[in-house]
Design a protein around this motif. Sequence first.
Motif, PDB file in Angstrom:
ATOM      1  N   PHE A   2      56.835 129.280  37.956  1.00 25.67           N
ATOM      2  CA  PHE A   2      56.507 130.688  37.759  1.00 25.67           C
ATOM      3  C   PHE A   2      57.097 131.547  38.868  1.00 25.67           C
ATOM      4  O   PHE A   2      57.016 131.202  40.046  1.00 25.67           O
ATOM      5  N   THR A   3      57.665 132.696  38.480  1.00 26.21           N
ATOM      6  CA  THR A   3      58.273 133.603  39.451  1.00 26.21           C
ATOM      7  C   THR A   3      57.199 134.361  40.228  1.00 26.21           C
ATOM      8  O   THR A   3      56.709 135.395  39.789  1.00 26.21           O
ATOM      9  N   THR A   4      56.867 133.839  41.401  1.00 26.26           N
ATOM     10  CA  THR A   4      55.927 134.545  42.263  1.00 26.26           C
ATOM     11  C   THR A   4      56.558 135.835  42.775  1.00 26.26           C
ATOM     12  O   THR A   4      55.873 136.834  42.970  1.00 26.26           O
ATOM     13  N   LYS A   5      57.891 135.810  43.012  1.00 25.53           N
ATOM     14  CA  LYS A   5      58.621 136.995  43.471  1.00 25.53           C
ATOM     15  C   LYS A   5      60.092 136.827  43.141  1.00 25.53           C
ATOM     16  O   LYS A   5      60.700 135.827  43.509  1.00 25.53           O
ATOM     17  N   HIS A   6      60.666 137.805  42.439  1.00 24.71           N
ATOM     18  CA  HIS A   6      62.110 137.799  42.192  1.00 24.71           C
ATOM     19  C   HIS A   6      62.780 138.640  43.277  1.00 24.71           C
ATOM     20  O   HIS A   6      62.138 139.090  44.229  1.00 24.71           O
ATOM     21  N   HIS A   7      64.098 138.839  43.144  1.00 23.35           N
ATOM     22  CA  HIS A   7      64.848 139.528  44.201  1.00 23.35           C
ATOM     23  C   HIS A   7      64.341 140.949  44.438  1.00 23.35           C
ATOM     24  O   HIS A   7      64.516 141.503  45.535  1.00 23.35           O
ATOM     25  N   ALA A  54      63.913 122.661  32.132  1.00 25.58           N
ATOM     26  CA  ALA A  54      62.987 123.759  32.389  1.00 25.58           C
ATOM     27  C   ALA A  54      63.312 124.846  31.375  1.00 25.58           C
ATOM     28  O   ALA A  54      64.315 125.542  31.496  1.00 25.58           O
ATOM     29  N   ILE A  55      62.486 124.948  30.352  1.00 23.85           N
ATOM     30  CA  ILE A  55      62.738 125.916  29.283  1.00 23.85           C
ATOM     31  C   ILE A  55      62.050 127.226  29.653  1.00 23.85           C
ATOM     32  O   ILE A  55      60.838 127.254  29.904  1.00 23.85           O
ATOM     33  N   ASN A  56      62.824 128.299  29.738  1.00 26.44           N
ATOM     34  CA  ASN A  56      62.285 129.584  30.185  1.00 26.44           C
ATOM     35  C   ASN A  56      61.791 130.424  29.012  1.00 26.44           C
ATOM     36  O   ASN A  56      62.522 130.684  28.062  1.00 26.44           O
ATOM     37  N   VAL A  57      60.542 130.842  29.101  1.00 26.31           N
ATOM     38  CA  VAL A  57      59.944 131.753  28.126  1.00 26.31           C
ATOM     39  C   VAL A  57      59.516 133.008  28.878  1.00 26.31           C
ATOM     40  O   VAL A  57      58.746 132.935  29.840  1.00 26.31           O
ATOM     41  N   ALA A  58      60.008 134.154  28.452  1.00 29.33           N
ATOM     42  CA  ALA A  58      59.684 135.415  29.126  1.00 29.33           C
ATOM     43  C   ALA A  58      58.512 136.098  28.426  1.00 29.33           C
ATOM     44  O   ALA A  58      58.619 136.461  27.254  1.00 29.33           O
ATOM     45  N   PRO A  59      57.397 136.291  29.123  1.00 35.16           N
ATOM     46  CA  PRO A  59      56.259 136.991  28.509  1.00 35.16           C
ATOM     47  C   PRO A  59      56.576 138.455  28.225  1.00 35.16           C
ATOM     48  O   PRO A  59      57.447 139.064  28.862  1.00 35.16           O
ATOM     49  N   PHE A  76      66.475 135.454  30.630  1.00 34.93           N
ATOM     50  CA  PHE A  76      65.358 134.952  31.428  1.00 34.93           C
ATOM     51  C   PHE A  76      64.200 135.940  31.411  1.00 34.93           C
ATOM     52  O   PHE A  76      63.039 135.540  31.379  1.00 34.93           O
ATOM     53  N   ALA A  77      64.509 137.228  31.462  1.00 37.50           N
ATOM     54  CA  ALA A  77      63.474 138.255  31.381  1.00 37.50           C
ATOM     55  C   ALA A  77      63.230 138.621  29.916  1.00 37.50           C
ATOM     56  O   ALA A  77      64.069 138.351  29.045  1.00 37.50           O
ATOM     57  N   TYR A  78      62.088 139.243  29.654  1.00 33.64           N
ATOM     58  CA  TYR A  78      61.787 139.661  28.286  1.00 33.64           C
ATOM     59  C   TYR A  78      62.820 140.684  27.811  1.00 33.64           C
ATOM     60  O   TYR A  78      63.157 141.636  28.521  1.00 33.64           O
ATOM     61  N   ALA A  79      63.326 140.456  26.607  1.00 36.40           N
ATOM     62  CA  ALA A  79      64.295 141.373  26.002  1.00 36.40           C
ATOM     63  C   ALA A  79      63.795 141.725  24.609  1.00 36.40           C
ATOM     64  O   ALA A  79      63.449 140.837  23.818  1.00 36.40           O
ATOM     65  N   TYR A  80      63.735 143.009  24.302  1.00 37.73           N
ATOM     66  CA  TYR A  80      63.301 143.449  22.976  1.00 37.73           C
ATOM     67  C   TYR A  80      64.291 142.945  21.922  1.00 37.73           C
ATOM     68  O   TYR A  80      65.493 142.934  22.141  1.00 37.73           O
ATOM     69  N   SER A  81      63.762 142.492  20.804  1.00 39.24           N
ATOM     70  CA  SER A  81      64.578 141.970  19.692  1.00 39.24           C
ATOM     71  C   SER A  81      65.383 140.744  20.099  1.00 39.24           C
ATOM     72  O   SER A  81      66.458 140.481  19.553  1.00 39.24           O
ATOM     73  N   ASP A  82      64.881 139.989  21.067  1.00 40.42           N
ATOM     74  CA  ASP A  82      65.549 138.751  21.466  1.00 40.42           C
ATOM     75  C   ASP A  82      65.468 137.742  20.324  1.00 40.42           C
ATOM     76  O   ASP A  82      64.601 137.840  19.444  1.00 40.42           O
ATOM     77  N   THR A  83      66.386 136.805  20.309  1.00 39.53           N
ATOM     78  CA  THR A  83      66.352 135.699  19.350  1.00 39.53           C
ATOM     79  C   THR A  83      66.074 134.413  20.101  1.00 39.53           C
ATOM     80  O   THR A  83      66.515 134.248  21.244  1.00 39.53           O
ATOM     81  N   TYR A  84      65.363 133.494  19.474  1.00 37.44           N
ATOM     82  CA  TYR A  84      64.880 132.302  20.155  1.00 37.44           C
ATOM     83  C   TYR A  84      65.431 131.033  19.523  1.00 37.44           C
ATOM     84  O   TYR A  84      65.655 130.966  18.315  1.00 37.44           O
ATOM     85  N   TRP A 128      58.664 136.921  34.907  1.00 36.42           N
ATOM     86  CA  TRP A 128      57.776 137.995  34.432  1.00 36.42           C
ATOM     87  C   TRP A 128      57.489 138.953  35.568  1.00 36.42           C
ATOM     88  O   TRP A 128      57.244 138.538  36.701  1.00 36.42           O
ATOM     89  N   GLY A 129      57.552 140.223  35.278  1.00 37.58           N
ATOM     90  CA  GLY A 129      57.267 141.239  36.277  1.00 37.58           C
ATOM     91  C   GLY A 129      57.408 142.622  35.674  1.00 37.58           C
ATOM     92  O   GLY A 129      57.605 142.773  34.458  1.00 37.58           O
ATOM     93  N   PRO A 130      57.340 143.684  36.487  1.00 39.81           N
ATOM     94  CA  PRO A 130      57.438 145.052  35.969  1.00 39.81           C
ATOM     95  C   PRO A 130      58.701 145.315  35.165  1.00 39.81           C
ATOM     96  O   PRO A 130      58.694 146.148  34.246  1.00 39.81           O
TER      97      PRO A 130
END
Length: 461
Positions: free
Chosen positions: A124-129, A338-343, A309-317, A54-56
């Motif tokens: 939790f991603t404290t900082k990505h690349h 580790a199941i990834n859920v993107a806010p 891994f990141a939030y994607a509009y119209s993603d399928t779960y 999760w991030g900008p």
Amino acid sequence: MSESKAPNLIKEEMIEEGVHNYSTKRSYVSPTDQKVLDKLNWFQDQKLALMMHWGPYSQLGIVESWALSDADAEWSRHGVDWEVTGEAFKKEYFDLNKTFNPIRFQPEKWAAIAAEAGIRYFIFTTKHHDGFCMWDTQYSDYKISGEDCPFHKHRYADICAHLFEAFRKKGIGIAAYFSKADWHIDSYWSNRYERGCYQNRGPSYNPLENTEEWERFVRFTHNQILELGTKYGKIDIMWFDAGWVCKANNQDIRLGEIIDKVRTFQPGMLCADRTVGGAYENYVTPEQCVPEEPLGIPWESCITLGNSFAYAYSDTYKSAREVVLLLIDIVSKGGNLAINVAPQPDGRLPMEAITSLKGLGAWLKVNGEAIYGTRVCKPYKKDGIAFTKKQDTVYAIESFEKVSHQVPSQVWIPYDGEVSNITLLESNERVIFEKKENGYQVQCPEHDGEAPVARVFCLTS
């Protein structure tokens, strides 16, 4: 290939289109610190983690960070009008902090959903690349609490602090994801060097030829790791990404040095220096895949609930059924999921993701005994049955991929060990069985209605 280039190529080949491969048993070094060994035993008991990227970047609905790397543009910039050089896009990406304002973020609600889902630890991603920090670091202004981020005045502005505390209150362990690369700080990426604005995953310069600049980056990285390890409560795991930042690529940040220091404050804390091998990769991390066989070392598959891994509009779960079957497959081979859920960019979790997580938790509430705290048990998976073991009980798990599948009244359990009693875990009902060559034929009660996700047989001697 020449020997001189082999070390660099080895680490680059571990990551293709942003997806990491994983280390093998051959490169694994068992810890010697008893507290770390004890924590590894704890880790292998947990079985299920919630991971979050999760991030900008969530505002764009694109892959996290990777579109900033010109060397990765071909696969990472799909759907973005990034013009010829990508420079305008990169500036727009780095400016996303100025519009990131997740005012619907509710850390206690996230933690409650995770607890209901049966989650045991939180990555939790404290900082990505991209270098954006989701905590109130004193070493960078590119952070969620920075003055140019509209969220900085919110009461939850130090996102990591509030998330970690909310999850700890639910008894959930904490793993701090941290990228060893930082594409925002000029001691790692800078256009002052020969290639100018063109950037790839590594630093803009040769660390062996620019030792002072590299040392500046190492000090920055150590300061941030120490900050997370000393000011944010109990940390069970530090989960390091960017495996190309390693000694083999002449990009040694001396991770062991700072981890040993953090462990004086966090005794036994695990370190997952993924794809690097050696003494600080305490467990390995297959990404978006499940090994075919048990690995013989501690491991965790990080797999997305959606497609990204990141939030994607119209993603399928994935459905709850799919996640349970995935968990069973992994645990029967001795791993964790580790199941990834993107806010969402506004701070909420997607409703489809919540539905799947709650369904997972409902199954675990009844059948978790066959998952948590177990270890591998031969034959692992055979004839449609997965096996786990805890103390003197063997769990034989029969899975059903679809609700429409027939639920048989006779089940073959291919287990060679001595068994004197078999019960159904859900009802504790004893079932009739007959020992045959290489296994047991079990007579089950008739089942009406839809097929369950899975049913569990408890085998005791």
